[in-house]
Design a protein around this motif. Structure first.
Motif, mmCIF file in Angstrom:
data_model
loop_
_atom_site.group_PDB
_atom_site.id
_atom_site.type_symbol
_atom_site.label_atom_id
_atom_site.label_comp_id
_atom_site.label_asym_id
_atom_site.label_seq_id
_atom_site.Cartn_x
_atom_site.Cartn_y
_atom_site.Cartn_z
ATOM 1 N N LEU C 89 0.828 -1.210 0.000
ATOM 2 C CA LEU C 89 0.000 0.000 0.000
ATOM 3 C C LEU C 89 0.858 1.253 0.000
ATOM 4 O O LEU C 89 0.492 2.268 -0.579
ATOM 5 N N LEU C 175 -2.997 -4.428 -6.548
ATOM 6 C CA LEU C 175 -3.365 -3.025 -6.324
ATOM 7 C C LEU C 175 -3.312 -2.198 -7.607
ATOM 8 O O LEU C 175 -4.197 -1.403 -7.875
ATOM 9 N N ILE C 178 -6.261 -2.079 -10.089
ATOM 10 C CA ILE C 178 -7.526 -1.405 -9.766
ATOM 11 C C ILE C 178 -7.620 -0.125 -10.602
ATOM 12 O O ILE C 178 -6.743 0.720 -10.534
ATOM 13 N N TYR C 183 -10.782 4.879 -7.290
ATOM 14 C CA TYR C 183 -10.267 5.817 -6.293
ATOM 15 C C TYR C 183 -10.966 7.163 -6.424
ATOM 16 O O TYR C 183 -11.296 7.820 -5.446
ATOM 17 N N PHE C 197 -9.500 1.214 1.742
ATOM 18 C CA PHE C 197 -8.810 -0.073 1.884
ATOM 19 C C PHE C 197 -9.813 -1.204 2.046
ATOM 20 O O PHE C 197 -9.773 -2.210 1.341
ATOM 21 N N GLN C 201 -9.676 -1.759 -2.001
ATOM 22 C CA GLN C 201 -8.395 -2.431 -2.188
ATOM 23 C C GLN C 201 -8.430 -3.890 -1.740
ATOM 24 O O GLN C 201 -7.987 -4.769 -2.474
#
Lengths: 364, 364, 298
Positions: C89, C175, C178, C183, C197, C201
């Motif tokens: 992350l 990740l 995505i 986002y 998250f 995620q």
């Protein structure tokens, strides 16, 4: 709900843009009236998505400013601008139910649970999602998912504007018009300012009260569907709106007469002096032309050769040639098309005059 | 070298994908497979190509049976909806690839690649790679590769579906010319009636895995043998209404329509019929002749640029009217519409055409 | 027969079949053969039946090693998975930092296992090792040769250092796949960092995380080289994991039959546990889908 003002806006993806060719979005001033339904129409690469991202706050413009109801928001991030956005591909929270998806923006803003519940149910009812509230969002069809992402915008009563980025891309063709009409109803009901980005003329013209047509980083016309069809402000608009597009022919203009390929045509109005050295053209839509036998034609007729006739079912498109230039004529479904010795008949009232691609005002 | 399908059926996991299809496709012909999504167009093409083996029936090429022969041993080329090219090869090498596989000598290869490129207007971009091209040019490259192979059978599965509509319009107009110059058997699958009409040739309409009619394209459009074919070959959908004919009058069942039994209805025995008429024959202004007026409620208006599609509720029926130009009608407002008895298709209880606007072929 | 019949595909599979036969099936059969017999060398064999298996399953030594093995794997997973997600992350999504981070992350994975062991063996030594000496200098009573707890900590830290990168790289791959729109939508919806998250995620990483956990579990359960090099299984038997025990038995004591039986039991345990892991984790995902899918049928 807000009135959105763009002033002196320009954007370049390069760190140090030099000429105008470095700008994805050239100089732009525009006001989106509160509660209006707008479409941003143009081919791919015309800068429409850049403009949308500037309004939503995902991109900071190189120059100019954006105001929501007079307040400068140029430097504010998306979450502080109070806008909602529906993306090209449905964005839903996979692990949540439809209900939780719709409630998400409200819960994040710490709204009271009772108020959240009432609002979510109201919006779900309007989107025909009422019976699906308990289902996991990821098991729904693409169009239902897209409705959820729209719903997440609608639940927020304080939204300044709802932005749509080609929202029907992944929707089955036969469902598209259903969603389009639903969207129009929703707009009437909520009075949110809505801005809809698309490259599809049908989507734009059906949804919007005002269509903003963009071409190579510039806004070339803002108008109602009727204006775009009858009086395209730019030859590109004439080409892009309508199928087949507008016919463009080089011409010489003097007063209320036009000369094309040695033939004189009357115009609907008189034109003053045109800019010296400009490329002068006339434009007329294929719908406003007709075919006639030479000799039988009355008024503004020009001899032409017919190259091919395409049968579209409800009408036919005659591909003709006037001198060097291709001219499409829409002919009725039945009725005779003269095979030789044909004339193309112009409707003088429907002829537009262009200098360097831009429409020339009558009289002036 | 005609391609013959004789009593072809295909069942996958107990589900019938193709049911008893017999077609003869002549050398040098353009054949359109027209039908909605999942009507069996792709399945039928795969059987023609030899990618799948039919559950029942025979495939013959030039009289020789090839039913079990795999695709590698047949002389077939395919173009798909997605733009499939070798991303690292230049356009030239992409087009040349089938010839390299076939081991054609260098001079012939060069000549044939350049010919194909010329035909598809790719000559200026032979040295570029596909990713540097627009969608339309990428699909032209794929088409050129299919043509250069000199295959006896070229299958195109909705090749224009992923293009912007202006590019689609351009390629649509060019394709018939390109096909005519090649001499192979072309099979072209599409969901759009307009595309079928523009391509001309012969059309087979598909519905749930069955071919409902096969004949010259304008004939299938103007004289559909049954309701299913007429529906398949109409976009927007065909307007239909059940009527009862008694003596000199016909009365609508689902909508308040009273017609004199003239035009297509003249001379039919009394009884229940289904009448069908195309959206552009539902008029928003009196068309003259013996048209009948009735009142409808506007559901939504779609504007395509040069035409307006008005969706209307009449009684319990939903109809669509097409009008030229921009017509913005207020939603839920009443509107006057006209139907011309001379423009009706009349179908019997079994959905067979019994009378139409022009002398219909007698049901076989 | 759905497809036009084509047998050529089998030719491409043949080499793999041959390879698997020679590298796995035949050795495995040899082991099965040994596990039911007894030998004193010289190629003389006596039939032993299930004797070795019974002895093994009742032996305290085997139980202890098995317990140590479970404890080790559990600790490893508990540390490496959250740590790996955290590092992934924190890694940059674009710019020059991406290649730098990826290469740095991949470095430990490129070092041979016995070298990793050797590095940590020296690193932790109290007399010349940087770590050991420093800790000693700080007044801590650290000595992995004498203290079982210190030995465990050393081996766990070493494994975390060596293998967390794998979890990081897998999670990172999940990740970056995505789409940006997720986002953006979350920002517009006013979601907190934690909500992003939890709802974007983690669900999108679900699949790669499953693979990461499975790989780390199998690997840690079979760990041999590194602890063997660092501690040799000591002090005492405190770091004698199953594999080390197995080698001690087979080569140290030349108990071929018993060792073969242990290999088989060991193999079956891994197979069983991996299968359980896999079904439990994939079902957890599928069940959620099915439960709601059924509701849709109303």
């Amino acid at each position: 709900m807000a009135r959105i003002t763009l002033e002196g806006l320009a954007h370049s993806y390069l760190p140090a843009p030099r000429g105008p060719e470095d700008f994805a979005l050239k100089q732009l001033d525009h006001v989106w009236e509160d509660g209006g339904a707008y479409a941003l129409l143009g081919p791919s690469g015309c800068g429409k998505t850049t403009l949308l991202n500037i309004i939503s706050g995902l991109i900071r413009p190189t120059r100019g400013e954006i105001r929501f109801d007079g307040q400068d928001v140029t430097d504010l991030p998306p979450e502080q601008r109070n806008i909602a956005q529906v993306f090209q591909f449905p964005v839903i929270y996979d692990t949540m139910t439809v209900y939780e998806n719709l409630a998400f923006p409200l819960c994040n803003r710490r709204m009271a649970p009772r108020a959240v519940d009432a609002r979510v149910r109201e919006i779900a009812e309007m989107l025909d999602l009422g019976s699906e509230l308990r289902r996991k969002a990821r098991n729904l069809t693409a169009d239902a998912k897209q409705k959820i992402s729209l719903g997440r915008g609608l639940v927020r009563a304080d939204v300044a504007a709802i932005l749509f980025d080609e929202p029907l891309t992944v929707i089955d063709p036969h469902l598209k018009w259903l969603l389009r009409s639903q969207l129009k109803h929703l707009h009437r009901r909520f009075d949110f300012t809505m801005i809809y980005v698309t490259h599809d003329q049908t989507e734009a013209l059906t949804f919007a009260d005002k269509v903003v047509v963009m071409y190579e980083g510039e806004v070339v016309q803002v108008g109602t569907p009727d204006e775009l069809f009858e009086r395209p402000a730019h030859t590109f608009v004439g080409y892009f709106i309508g199928s087949p597009g507008m016919n463009i022919l080089p011409a010489e203009i003097s007063g209320d007469r036009a000369r094309i390929e040695g033939h004189e045509l009357p115009l609907g109005a008189a034109y003053g002096r045109l800019p010296a050295g400009a490329r002068v053209e006339i434009g007329i839509r294929p719908e406003f032309l007709s075919l006639a036998r030479a000799g039988e034609a009355a008024g503004a007729a020009v001899p032409a050769t017919i190259r091919a006739v395409e049968d579209v079912g409800r009408y036919r498109i005659a591909r003709t040639r006037i001198g060097e230039h291709e001219v499409a004529v829409v002919a009725p479904e039945d009725g005779e098309i003269p095979s030789d010795g044909a004339c193309v008949v112009f409707d003088p009232q429907r002829i537009n005059v262009y200098a360097d691609g831009h429409r020339v005002q009558e009289g002036g | 070298m005609a391609l013959e399908l004789i009593g072809i059926s295909k069942t996958v996991g107990g589900e019938a994908h193709i049911v008893d299809v017999s077609l003869t496709l002549e050398k040098g012909s353009i054949n359109v497979l027209l039908g909605p999504t999942l009507s069996g167009k792709t399945s039928l093409m795969r059987l023609m190509a030899g990618l799948d083996r039919p559950t029942e029936g025979q495939v013959r090429v030039g009289g020789r049976e090839v039913t079990g022969e795999p695709v590698q041993r047949r002389n077939v080329a395919m173009v798909y909806q997605q733009f499939i090219n070798y991303p690292t090869l230049t356009v030239y090498e992409n087009i040349a690839s089938p010839l390299r596989v076939a081991g054609v000598d260098r001079a012939t290869l060069d000549r044939r690649v350049r010919e194909a490129a010329e035909l598809l207007r790719l000559s200026p971009m032979l040295e570029r790679t596909p990713l540097e091209l627009s969608g339309g040019q990428q699909q032209r490259t794929a088409l050129a590769r299919a043509l250069v192979k000199g295959a006896e059978l070229v299958l195109l599965d909705e090749p224009l579906a992923n293009l912007d509509y202006k590019l689609r319009e351009e390629l649509r107009a060019e394709l018939p010319r390109i096909f005519q110059e090649s001499g192979a058997i072309f099979v072209y699958a599409t969901t759009e009636p307009t595309e079928a009409l523009l391509l001309g040739g012969r059309t087979a309409t598909l519905h749930q895995g069955r071919v409902t009619q096969f004949g010259p394209t304008p004939e299938v459009y103007r004289q559909p043998i049954d309701l299913t074919t007429a529906r398949t070959f109409s976009d927007p959908p065909l307007n239909v209404l059940a009527v009862t004919k008694q003596g000199e009058r016909a009365t609508g069942v689902g909508a308040p329509l009273e017609l004199a039994a003239e035009g297509s209805l003249a001379g039919l025995p009394d009884g229940r019929y289904t009448i069908g008429f195309r959206p552009h024959h539902l008029y928003l202004a009196p068309p003259g002749g013996r048209a009948v007026a009735l009142t409808a409620t506007v559901a939504v208006t779609e504007i395509t640029g040069s035409e307006s599609f008005v969706h209307l509720d009449v009684g319990s029926e939903r109809w669509v009217a097409i009008a030229h130009g921009i017509h913005e009608l207020a939603v839920d407002a009443p509107a006057q519409v006209w139907i011309d008895p001379a423009r009706l298709f009349v179908f019997d209880g079994g959905g067979r055409l019994v009378a139409g606007p022009r002398p219909a072929r007698q049901a076989a | 027969m759905d497809k036009t019949w084509n047998n050529k595909g089998w030719f491409f599979v043949l080499p793999v079949l041959a390879l698997v036969l020679f590298s796995a099936a035949i050795p495995l059969m040899t082991v099965v053969n040994y596990s039911v017999q007894d030998t004193f060398g010289n190629n003389v064999f006596f039939w032993a039946g299930s004797e070795w298996f019974e002895e093994l399953l009742h032996s305290q030594r085997f139980h202890d090693a098995l317990w140590r093995q479970f404890l080790f794997s559990a600790i490893i997973l508990a540390i490496e998975v959250p740590l790996g997600i955290g590092v992934a992350l924190a890694m940059p999504r674009k710019g020059w930092g991406v290649p730098v981070c990826l290469v740095t992350m991949a470095l430990p994975l490129l070092i041979p296992w016995n070298v990793v062991g050797t590095i940590w063996q020296i690193f932790g030594r109290v007399d010349i090792g940087l770590l050991g000496h420093t800790l000693f200098g700080l007044g801590l009573d650290y000595n992995y040769v004498r203290d079982p707890l210190d030995a465990w900590i050393t081996i766990i830290v070493m494994d975390v250092w060596h293998w967390t990168s794998l979890v990081v790289l897998l999670c990172y791959a999940g990740l970056v796949s995505i789409p940006e729109a997720y986002y953006q939508a979350a920002r517009i919806d006013g979601a907190s960092r934690w909500a992003v998250f939890r709802y974007i995620q983690l669900p999108k990483m679900h699949r790669v995380l499953l693979i990461a956990i499975l790989l780390r579990f199998m690997d840690s359960f079979m760990i041999y080289t590194e602890p063997f090099v660092v501690t040799g299984g000591g002090p005492g038997n405190s770091t004698t994991f199953l594999s080390i025990d197995l080698v001690k038995m087979a080569i140290g004591q030349f108990d071929l039959g018993k060792a073969a039986a242990m290999s088989l039991v060991y193999f079956l345990i891994i197979l069983l546990l991996s299968w359980i892991f896999y079904t439990v984790m994939t079902n957890a995902g599928a069940e959620r889908g099915r439960a709601t899918g059924g509701e849709g049928g109303r």
